[in-house]
Design a protein around this motif. Sequence first.
Motif, mmCIF file in Angstrom:
data_model
loop_
_atom_site.group_PDB
_atom_site.id
_atom_site.type_symbol
_atom_site.label_atom_id
_atom_site.label_comp_id
_atom_site.label_asym_id
_atom_site.label_seq_id
_atom_site.Cartn_x
_atom_site.Cartn_y
_atom_site.Cartn_z
ATOM 1 N N UNK A 19 13.734 -23.284 65.427
ATOM 2 C CA UNK A 19 12.482 -23.542 64.720
ATOM 3 C C UNK A 19 12.627 -23.071 63.275
ATOM 4 N N UNK A 20 11.986 -23.784 62.382
ATOM 5 C CA UNK A 20 11.994 -23.378 60.983
ATOM 6 C C UNK A 20 10.840 -22.417 60.721
ATOM 7 N N UNK A 21 11.043 -21.553 59.711
ATOM 8 C CA UNK A 21 10.062 -20.512 59.419
ATOM 9 C C UNK A 21 9.765 -20.429 57.933
ATOM 10 N N UNK A 22 8.617 -19.840 57.633
ATOM 11 C CA UNK A 22 8.327 -19.325 56.298
ATOM 12 C C UNK A 22 8.456 -17.811 56.390
ATOM 13 N N UNK A 42 9.756 -6.256 61.149
ATOM 14 C CA UNK A 42 9.383 -5.413 62.284
ATOM 15 C C UNK A 42 9.481 -6.172 63.616
ATOM 16 N N UNK A 43 9.413 -5.418 64.703
ATOM 17 C CA UNK A 43 9.565 -5.968 66.048
ATOM 18 C C UNK A 43 8.549 -7.068 66.366
ATOM 19 N N UNK A 44 7.365 -6.994 65.780
ATOM 20 C CA UNK A 44 6.317 -7.969 66.107
ATOM 21 C C UNK A 44 6.735 -9.408 65.813
ATOM 22 N N UNK A 45 7.717 -9.592 64.920
ATOM 23 C CA UNK A 45 8.171 -10.943 64.580
ATOM 24 C C UNK A 45 9.504 -11.303 65.238
ATOM 25 N N UNK A 46 9.998 -10.456 66.115
ATOM 26 C CA UNK A 46 11.341 -10.648 66.665
ATOM 27 C C UNK A 46 11.482 -11.980 67.400
ATOM 28 N N UNK A 47 10.538 -12.313 68.249
ATOM 29 C CA UNK A 47 10.649 -13.550 69.039
ATOM 30 C C UNK A 47 10.733 -14.777 68.128
ATOM 31 N N UNK A 48 9.882 -14.845 67.124
ATOM 32 C CA UNK A 48 9.876 -16.000 66.221
ATOM 33 C C UNK A 48 11.183 -16.104 65.451
ATOM 34 N N UNK A 49 11.684 -14.969 64.961
ATOM 35 C CA UNK A 49 12.913 -15.001 64.168
ATOM 36 C C UNK A 49 14.117 -15.355 65.050
ATOM 37 N N UNK A 76 14.081 -17.301 67.557
ATOM 38 C CA UNK A 76 14.003 -18.742 67.784
ATOM 39 C C UNK A 76 14.564 -19.533 66.602
ATOM 40 N N UNK A 77 14.579 -18.911 65.438
ATOM 41 C CA UNK A 77 15.016 -19.603 64.220
ATOM 42 C C UNK A 77 16.509 -19.441 63.942
ATOM 43 N N UNK A 78 17.229 -18.690 64.764
ATOM 44 C CA UNK A 78 18.666 -18.511 64.537
ATOM 45 C C UNK A 78 19.355 -19.877 64.539
ATOM 46 N N UNK A 79 20.147 -20.134 63.500
ATOM 47 C CA UNK A 79 20.816 -21.417 63.352
ATOM 48 C C UNK A 79 20.001 -22.457 62.617
ATOM 49 N N UNK A 80 18.774 -22.109 62.242
ATOM 50 C CA UNK A 80 17.913 -23.061 61.542
ATOM 51 C C UNK A 80 17.530 -22.515 60.166
ATOM 52 N N UNK A 81 16.786 -23.317 59.413
ATOM 53 C CA UNK A 81 16.456 -23.012 58.029
ATOM 54 C C UNK A 81 15.106 -22.328 57.896
ATOM 55 N N UNK A 82 14.982 -21.516 56.851
ATOM 56 C CA UNK A 82 13.734 -20.845 56.523
ATOM 57 C C UNK A 82 13.417 -21.086 55.051
ATOM 58 N N UNK A 83 12.135 -20.995 54.727
ATOM 59 C CA UNK A 83 11.661 -21.088 53.343
ATOM 60 C C UNK A 83 11.103 -19.727 52.952
ATOM 61 N N UNK A 84 11.487 -19.229 51.785
ATOM 62 C CA UNK A 84 10.957 -17.950 51.294
ATOM 63 C C UNK A 84 9.673 -18.179 50.490
ATOM 64 N N UNK A 85 8.757 -17.224 50.682
ATOM 65 C CA UNK A 85 7.427 -17.335 50.076
ATOM 66 C C UNK A 85 7.028 -15.998 49.472
ATOM 67 N N UNK A 86 6.546 -16.027 48.234
ATOM 68 C CA UNK A 86 6.067 -14.821 47.573
ATOM 69 C C UNK A 86 4.541 -14.794 47.640
ATOM 70 N N UNK A 87 3.957 -13.765 48.279
ATOM 71 C CA UNK A 87 2.493 -13.711 48.398
ATOM 72 C C UNK A 87 1.813 -13.489 47.053
#
Length: 307
Positions: A2-5, A25-32, A34-45
């Motif tokens: 899965x792709x992520x921001x 942190x651990x709270x995002x572990x499952x989502x990250x 799932x994204x192994x091998x896929x692309x992510x987009x970086x975002x500045x708040x």
Amino acid sequence: MVKLVLLHKADSIYEDEPDVVYDFPRSYLKAVEEAVGDWVVYYEPVKAGPRGYFGVAKISRVIPKPGVEGRFLALIEPGSFLPFDSEVPRLADGRPLEASLTEPDGTPKKGGSVQLAVRRLPEADFARIVNLGLPQELERIEATRYDPQLAELAEGAELFERPVLERLTRRPYREVAFRRKVREAYGYRCAMSGLHLRNGGGRPEVQAAHIRPVERQGSDSVRNGLALSGTLHWMFDRGLISVADDCETILVSRNKVPGDVVGRLLAPDGKLLKPEDPRNAPHPENLRWHRENVFGQVVSGETLDWG
């Protein structure tokens, strides 16, 4: 997959380096995971700066952060990070670019998913953001930028549509994107001579040098680049010059480079010109790698003739 921001703040307690590692942190572990091998987009708040979406990368694997309970590191695939040619604003015509941040009437949501540091990103949203940040025609834009005749010939020419992922992995496209960002970061001046040279057509003579080459695990981050004149680029790649551990003093291999050559080519103070935006300054680790692996090395089979 899965792709992520991924939310990134330069002054965060999390030790992120967009082209190397993402700390979370651990709270995002499952989502990250799932994204192994896929692309992510970086975002500045909003509270961290004006950039919005500013680059892409691919996650290679996830590991626990050494010595820190409950924290993890997403390791970025070497050579995958690419900054956007133009940062992509958070809203387009008043609407968010992410479906998950959009109310049914098209207005931006408040709270909830908006606050998440890691967000799943549908393929359509990913493609839209990348197309805005890294346009299909970037190579043609650069090729015709300083040549009116080429620009006229290009008008009306059919653009060959390349899938987003193919574009992100094509070396010629990435070289153009890297060159544009590095030269812009240094104001089209050579970082070692300070000269701002343009030819008769207005084309900048300064080049974009990778500090750590891509073929040796270097990235296309601006922080792995230096704007250099052709001669100084050649000298840098051959280990005749480098940058000291203070990240500003220019080092010269004195037994290979005559003193008069140094006087003609380098800035009088012997210091490196820095980008206006400190976030684009050369990363100390990249400079260290160059000093330890390139500077002072013997160039086999090459005769140095300084005239």
